[in-house]
Write a protein that holds these residues in place. Structure first.
Motif, PDB file in Angstrom:
ATOM      1  N   PRO A 231       0.817  -1.231   0.000  1.00 21.74           N
ATOM      2  CA  PRO A 231       0.000   0.000   0.000  1.00 21.74           C
ATOM      3  C   PRO A 231       0.843   1.270   0.000  1.00 21.74           C
ATOM      4  O   PRO A 231       0.385   2.314  -0.472  1.00 21.74           O
ATOM      5  N   GLY A 232       2.063   1.186   0.508  1.00 15.77           N
ATOM      6  CA  GLY A 232       2.921   2.360   0.541  1.00 15.77           C
ATOM      7  C   GLY A 232       3.361   2.825  -0.835  1.00 15.77           C
ATOM      8  O   GLY A 232       3.888   3.943  -0.979  1.00 15.77           O
ATOM      9  N   TYR A 233       3.127   1.985  -1.846  1.00 17.51           N
ATOM     10  CA  TYR A 233       3.505   2.347  -3.213  1.00 17.51           C
ATOM     11  C   TYR A 233       2.499   3.322  -3.845  1.00 17.51           C
ATOM     12  O   TYR A 233       2.755   3.873  -4.900  1.00 17.51           O
ATOM     13  N   ARG A 234       1.381   3.548  -3.184  1.00 23.24           N
ATOM     14  CA  ARG A 234       0.316   4.362  -3.768  1.00 23.24           C
ATOM     15  C   ARG A 234       0.798   5.739  -4.233  1.00 23.24           C
ATOM     16  O   ARG A 234       0.463   6.196  -5.328  1.00 23.24           O
ATOM     17  N   ARG A 236       3.732   6.725  -5.166  1.00 21.43           N
ATOM     18  CA  ARG A 236       4.564   6.587  -6.370  1.00 21.43           C
ATOM     19  C   ARG A 236       3.694   6.292  -7.594  1.00 21.43           C
ATOM     20  O   ARG A 236       3.908   6.856  -8.662  1.00 21.43           O
ATOM     21  N   ALA A 237       2.686   5.430  -7.427  1.00 23.70           N
ATOM     22  CA  ALA A 237       1.793   5.115  -8.535  1.00 23.70           C
ATOM     23  C   ALA A 237       1.046   6.357  -9.007  1.00 23.70           C
ATOM     24  O   ALA A 237       0.897   6.600 -10.214  1.00 23.70           O
ATOM     25  N   LEU A 238       0.579   7.156  -8.056  1.00 21.29           N
ATOM     26  CA  LEU A 238      -0.110   8.398  -8.414  1.00 21.29           C
ATOM     27  C   LEU A 238       0.819   9.339  -9.169  1.00 21.29           C
ATOM     28  O   LEU A 238       0.413   9.993 -10.141  1.00 21.29           O
ATOM     29  N   GLU A 239       2.056   9.411  -8.721  1.00 25.87           N
ATOM     30  CA  GLU A 239       3.049  10.262  -9.375  1.00 25.87           C
ATOM     31  C   GLU A 239       3.283   9.825 -10.820  1.00 25.87           C
ATOM     32  O   GLU A 239       3.325  10.659 -11.731  1.00 25.87           O
ATOM     33  N   ILE A 240       3.395   8.507 -11.025  1.00 27.37           N
ATOM     34  CA  ILE A 240       3.643   7.963 -12.356  1.00 27.37           C
ATOM     35  C   ILE A 240       2.481   8.279 -13.297  1.00 27.37           C
ATOM     36  O   ILE A 240       2.672   8.762 -14.424  1.00 27.37           O
ATOM     37  N   VAL A 241       1.276   7.985 -12.847  1.00 24.03           N
ATOM     38  CA  VAL A 241       0.100   8.199 -13.696  1.00 24.03           C
ATOM     39  C   VAL A 241      -0.076   9.680 -14.017  1.00 24.03           C
ATOM     40  O   VAL A 241      -0.354  10.059 -15.166  1.00 24.03           O
ATOM     41  N   THR A 242       0.094  10.533 -13.022  1.00 23.02           N
ATOM     42  CA  THR A 242      -0.067  11.969 -13.235  1.00 23.02           C
ATOM     43  C   THR A 242       0.986  12.512 -14.193  1.00 23.02           C
ATOM     44  O   THR A 242       0.676  13.295 -15.108  1.00 23.02           O
ATOM     45  N   PRO A 316      -8.415   5.649  -6.982  1.00 19.08           N
ATOM     46  CA  PRO A 316      -9.504   6.584  -7.292  1.00 19.08           C
ATOM     47  C   PRO A 316      -9.037   8.033  -7.304  1.00 19.08           C
ATOM     48  O   PRO A 316      -9.619   8.870  -8.002  1.00 19.08           O
ATOM     49  N   GLU A 317      -7.975   8.332  -6.534  1.00 22.57           N
ATOM     50  CA  GLU A 317      -7.455   9.704  -6.530  1.00 22.57           C
ATOM     51  C   GLU A 317      -6.949  10.094  -7.918  1.00 22.57           C
ATOM     52  O   GLU A 317      -7.161  11.214  -8.386  1.00 22.57           O
ATOM     53  N   ALA A 318      -6.270   9.155  -8.580  1.00 22.84           N
ATOM     54  CA  ALA A 318      -5.763   9.423  -9.929  1.00 22.84           C
ATOM     55  C   ALA A 318      -6.911   9.590 -10.908  1.00 22.84           C
ATOM     56  O   ALA A 318      -6.865  10.437 -11.805  1.00 22.84           O
ATOM     57  N   ALA A 319      -7.966   8.791 -10.730  1.00 25.98           N
ATOM     58  CA  ALA A 319      -9.137   8.925 -11.597  1.00 25.98           C
ATOM     59  C   ALA A 319      -9.747  10.311 -11.451  1.00 25.98           C
ATOM     60  O   ALA A 319     -10.146  10.946 -12.437  1.00 25.98           O
ATOM     61  N   ALA A 324     -10.664  15.780 -13.604  1.00 25.27           N
ATOM     62  CA  ALA A 324     -10.590  17.239 -13.398  1.00 25.27           C
ATOM     63  C   ALA A 324      -9.759  17.937 -14.460  1.00 25.27           C
ATOM     64  O   ALA A 324     -10.016  19.092 -14.805  1.00 25.27           O
ATOM     65  N   THR A 325      -8.748  17.229 -15.001  1.00 19.45           N
ATOM     66  CA  THR A 325      -7.854  17.846 -15.977  1.00 19.45           C
ATOM     67  C   THR A 325      -8.168  17.446 -17.409  1.00 19.45           C
ATOM     68  O   THR A 325      -7.421  17.790 -18.322  1.00 19.45           O
TER      69      THR A 325
END
Length: 327
Positions: A231-234, A236-242, A316-319, A324-325
């Motif tokens: 779960p701590g990878y979240r 980093r995953a958000l950073e990658i997708v964004t 869901p945060e990335a979604a 929004a963008t």
């Protein structure tokens, strides 16, 4: 015992790309090498392995005549063939960096899928009248700017993530959301556009779309399972997708899409009789759409599919960020 071909790999019964990629769940355990050798090689590709289409799906003579419709399809297939070629090369690093046998087998099959897509897109250019002896030269010439301005920045991002940073899960997320996720809806639109005008091109797009369902769903499951384990990878995953979607939003894809779609617009009007009453999606006739509207349709599908995949991954945060963008 012979395996039956599962619905998602059956050329006639598989869902369309948007439905399948949004609603199906497939993992590396479902789509191992044995699955590919049976369901894909002996299922999806049966009778279509060399050209991507059945013999009965013929290309009309008018598609071999100079004009805007033929030029639109040549541009589309040329650009897509190069995109698939570069995808196959980038994915070779996923095979190298695969953390286990299931991931190795799946990405080995995806490399083959992308290489096959590149091949059938190129080969159809020959069916459209491009001289075989000048095929590779022609593709290189018509795709040079598109490759440099659109494909190269995205490829560099994905390769850097997996090869230089050693972030396998991040690279899978980047490829699934940024590469497959943003190009797949345009592929779905391609199938619907060419269905009546060039049945062979429509079938080629259909076969590629069936493969993309598998790529998108399995890629999403890899990221989901990684986040469940770590779960701590979240963050980093958000950073990658964004970052990845930021790169996509910066590349000048619109000018290339509109160049192609304006040619298609002119060409389809010359063959309006073939499209009489034909709906590109329920309630909207293809003849009544414009170049910009078709681009907007593909963009909307991109965002809807990305949102569904990201929520399934557990991001869901990335979604929400992408919604929004969305441009």
């Amino acid at each position: 015992m012979t395996r039956s071909v599962p619905r998602e790999a059956d050329f006639d019964r598989a869902p369309d790309l948007l439905d399948g990629a949004t609603n199906l769940t497939l993992t590396t355990r479902d789509c191992d090498l044995a699955y590919w050798l049976t369901a894909v090689a002996q299922g999806t590709l049966l009778g279509r392995a060399e050209t991507g289409h059945a013999v009965a799906a013929a290309t009309p003579d008018f598609m071999r005549e100079d004009g805007p419709l033929r030029e639109a399809l040549i541009l589309e297939l040329g650009w897509r063939s190069v995109a698939e070629d570069r995808a196959a090369r980038a994915l070779s690093y996923f095979v190298v960096e695969a953390p286990g046998v299931p991931e190795l087998e799946f990405f080995a099959t995806q490399v083959l899928d992308e290489a096959r897509h590149a091949m059938v897109f190129r080969n159809h250019l020959v069916e459209l009248g491009v001289p075989a002896e000048r095929l590779h030269e022609t593709v290189a010439e018509l795709s040079a700017d598109y490759t440099a301005e659109v494909l190269a920045p995205i490829e560099e991002f994905v390769v850097r993530t997996v090869r230089d940073e050693g972030d396998f899960a991040g690279a899978v997320a980047a490829f699934t959301i940024v590469v497959e996720g943003v190009l797949a809806p345009a592929a779905e639109l391609s199938e619907r556009k060419w269905d009546r005008l060039d049945p062979a091109a429509g079938e080629i797009a259909r076969g590629a779309g069936i493969d993309e369902i598998r790529h998108l769903t399995v890629g999403s499951s890899i990221v989901r399972e990684h986040l469940l384990r770590d779960p701590g990878y979240r963050s980093r995953a958000l950073e990658i997708v964004t970052e990845g979607r930021g790169i996509w939003d910066e590349v000048p894809v619109l000018k290339y899409v509109l160049r192609r779609e304006n040619l298609f617009q002119e060409g389809m009007r010359e063959h309006a009789g073939l499209l009489d009453g034909y709906e590109v999606f329920p309630g909207r006739k293809l003849l009544e759409t414009g170049a910009t509207e078709r681009y907007d349709i593909a963009e909307r599908w991109t965002d809807e599919m990305a949102e569904a995949r990201l929520r399934y991954m557990g991001l869901p945060e990335a979604a929400a960020i992408l919604t929004a963008t969305a441009r």
